[in-house]
Design a protein around this motif. Sequence first.
Motif, mmCIF file in Angstrom:
data_model
loop_
_atom_site.group_PDB
_atom_site.id
_atom_site.type_symbol
_atom_site.label_atom_id
_atom_site.label_comp_id
_atom_site.label_asym_id
_atom_site.label_seq_id
_atom_site.Cartn_x
_atom_site.Cartn_y
_atom_site.Cartn_z
ATOM 1 N N ASP A 76 0.830 -1.213 0.000
ATOM 2 C CA ASP A 76 0.000 0.000 0.000
ATOM 3 C C ASP A 76 0.862 1.259 0.000
ATOM 4 O O ASP A 76 0.572 2.232 -0.711
ATOM 5 N N GLN A 77 1.938 1.252 0.803
ATOM 6 C CA GLN A 77 2.847 2.405 0.819
ATOM 7 C C GLN A 77 3.508 2.578 -0.539
ATOM 8 O O GLN A 77 3.677 3.697 -1.026
ATOM 9 N N LEU A 78 3.873 1.466 -1.155
ATOM 10 C CA LEU A 78 4.484 1.519 -2.482
ATOM 11 C C LEU A 78 3.523 2.155 -3.475
ATOM 12 O O LEU A 78 3.926 2.993 -4.293
ATOM 13 N N ASP A 79 2.246 1.797 -3.396
ATOM 14 C CA ASP A 79 1.241 2.397 -4.271
ATOM 15 C C ASP A 79 1.110 3.895 -4.028
ATOM 16 O O ASP A 79 0.964 4.673 -4.970
ATOM 17 N N GLU A 80 1.207 4.304 -2.760
ATOM 18 C CA GLU A 80 1.117 5.725 -2.426
ATOM 19 C C GLU A 80 2.259 6.522 -3.066
ATOM 20 O O GLU A 80 2.097 7.688 -3.399
#
Length: 88
Positions: A76-80
């Motif tokens: 999820d952080q990578l997507d952000e």
Amino acid sequence: MAATSAPIKVDVGTDQLISHAAHFLGKAKKDVVDAAVREYIEAHRNEINDGIRVALNQLDGSPKSAVSLLAGLSPDQLDEYGGMPAES
């Protein structure tokens, strides 16, 4: 085949401990460090294996999971941060 060596850096205090141990044991510093590292790894083998299992469980074969693990970010952080390019 001859063994190759690689330099390691330790702080001055640790180097002094290694030097003293090597002197009083009648061994080379590299032999003291080698034995110490091997003993440490053996003593912590379960913790190391647990860490390996956690890392492997995070990998699903996708580049995204590999980048996520290597970067220390959740998917999820990578997507952000912009995510991963679409695979073709």
